[in-house]
Design a protein around this motif. Structure first.
Motif, mmCIF file in Angstrom:
data_model
loop_
_atom_site.group_PDB
_atom_site.id
_atom_site.type_symbol
_atom_site.label_atom_id
_atom_site.label_comp_id
_atom_site.label_asym_id
_atom_site.label_seq_id
_atom_site.Cartn_x
_atom_site.Cartn_y
_atom_site.Cartn_z
ATOM 1 N N SER A 49 99.384 22.081 32.563
ATOM 2 C CA SER A 49 99.231 23.274 31.730
ATOM 3 C C SER A 49 98.077 23.104 30.743
ATOM 4 O O SER A 49 97.320 24.047 30.493
ATOM 5 C CB SER A 49 100.523 23.570 30.968
ATOM 6 O OG SER A 49 101.533 23.957 31.851
ATOM 7 N N THR A 52 94.733 23.459 32.569
ATOM 8 C CA THR A 52 94.526 24.732 33.260
ATOM 9 C C THR A 52 94.119 25.845 32.305
ATOM 10 O O THR A 52 93.160 26.564 32.545
ATOM 11 C CB THR A 52 95.791 25.155 34.021
ATOM 12 O OG1 THR A 52 96.119 24.143 34.965
ATOM 13 C CG2 THR A 52 95.581 26.469 34.748
ATOM 14 N N TRP A 53 94.850 25.991 31.211
ATOM 15 C CA TRP A 53 94.676 27.152 30.331
ATOM 16 C C TRP A 53 93.886 26.803 29.077
ATOM 17 O O TRP A 53 94.084 25.772 28.469
ATOM 18 C CB TRP A 53 96.037 27.715 29.924
ATOM 19 C CG TRP A 53 96.870 28.089 31.095
ATOM 20 C CD1 TRP A 53 98.034 27.506 31.479
ATOM 21 C CD2 TRP A 53 96.625 29.126 32.050
ATOM 22 N NE1 TRP A 53 98.519 28.102 32.602
ATOM 23 C CE2 TRP A 53 97.672 29.111 32.980
ATOM 24 C CE3 TRP A 53 95.619 30.065 32.215
ATOM 25 C CZ2 TRP A 53 97.746 29.996 34.041
ATOM 26 C CZ3 TRP A 53 95.698 30.951 33.274
ATOM 27 C CH2 TRP A 53 96.748 30.908 34.168
ATOM 28 N N GLN A 64 95.743 32.582 29.523
ATOM 29 C CA GLN A 64 96.923 32.964 30.284
ATOM 30 C C GLN A 64 97.274 34.436 30.066
ATOM 31 O O GLN A 64 97.846 35.071 30.935
ATOM 32 C CB GLN A 64 98.094 32.074 29.892
ATOM 33 C CG GLN A 64 99.226 32.102 30.876
ATOM 34 C CD GLN A 64 100.237 30.993 30.619
ATOM 35 O OE1 GLN A 64 100.157 30.284 29.626
ATOM 36 N NE2 GLN A 64 101.175 30.844 31.510
ATOM 37 N N GLY A 69 94.288 35.529 34.160
ATOM 38 C CA GLY A 69 95.360 34.569 33.946
ATOM 39 C C GLY A 69 96.683 35.059 34.505
ATOM 40 O O GLY A 69 97.456 34.304 35.099
ATOM 41 N N THR A 73 98.858 33.389 37.539
ATOM 42 C CA THR A 73 100.280 33.073 37.382
ATOM 43 C C THR A 73 101.112 33.748 38.462
ATOM 44 O O THR A 73 102.026 33.137 39.029
ATOM 45 C CB THR A 73 100.771 33.511 35.991
ATOM 46 O OG1 THR A 73 100.009 32.818 35.002
ATOM 47 C CG2 THR A 73 102.240 33.196 35.796
ATOM 48 N N GLU A 119 99.192 26.455 39.582
ATOM 49 C CA GLU A 119 98.330 27.237 38.688
ATOM 50 C C GLU A 119 96.992 26.535 38.481
ATOM 51 O O GLU A 119 95.939 27.183 38.475
ATOM 52 C CB GLU A 119 99.013 27.436 37.327
ATOM 53 C CG GLU A 119 100.079 28.471 37.329
ATOM 54 C CD GLU A 119 100.784 28.589 35.990
ATOM 55 O OE1 GLU A 119 101.442 29.619 35.774
ATOM 56 O OE2 GLU A 119 100.686 27.666 35.150
ATOM 57 N N SER A 123 93.545 28.217 39.612
ATOM 58 C CA SER A 123 92.552 28.502 38.584
ATOM 59 C C SER A 123 91.199 27.880 38.911
ATOM 60 O O SER A 123 90.162 28.421 38.559
ATOM 61 C CB SER A 123 93.032 28.032 37.209
ATOM 62 O OG SER A 123 93.032 26.626 37.129
#
Length: 127
Positions: A49, A52-53, A64, A69, A73, A119, A123
């Motif tokens: 996480s 990724t974001w 996100q 985003g 998801t 994710e 991404s």
């Protein structure tokens, strides 16, 4: 250094320490339990996480809350659902032949890590 990289490094180091300690515990003959296995899943979930974001302050990556985003998801959730179904099927077969409870703990860890990992992969396709 961005907050994303710092968070990724922190979670990555934490994950490596937990995995190393769990391997050491297993090699020394101690029982590996629920806390050990679930800690690996939680740390890996945080790691994926974090890398990724992007956060709202830096605004140089995918947020996100943005449309992209949300699309990532949604697509990741669909893929993760089928992956988890496959993992459950495999673990049922393993559990049938080995009669061990560790397979359920591994399945719990996989369920925590699957969505953030997918994710991350999705991404990268959009970056």
């Amino acid at each position: 250094m961005s907050i994303r990289k710092i968070g990724g490094c922190a979670f990555g180091i934490t994950t490596l320490v937990i995995v190393g300690f769990t391997i050491y515990k297993s090699m020394s003959g101690q029982e590996v339990g629920f806390i050990d296995i679930s800690s690996i899943g939680i740390a890996m979930s945080g790691f994926f996480s974090a890398i990724t974001w992007e956060n709202k302050r830096e605004k140089n990556g995918i947020l996100q809350e943005e449309e992209l985003g949300k699309k990532i998801t949604e697509e990741s959730s669909k893929i993760s659902y089928f992956l988890l179904t496959f993992f459950i099927f495999i673990m049922v077969l393993i559990d049938k032949y080995l009669n061990s409870n560790i397979s359920l703990l591994i399945l719990l860890t996989l369920s925590m890590v699957t969505l953030p990992f997918v994710e991350f992969i999705i991404s990268k396709k959009y970056q």
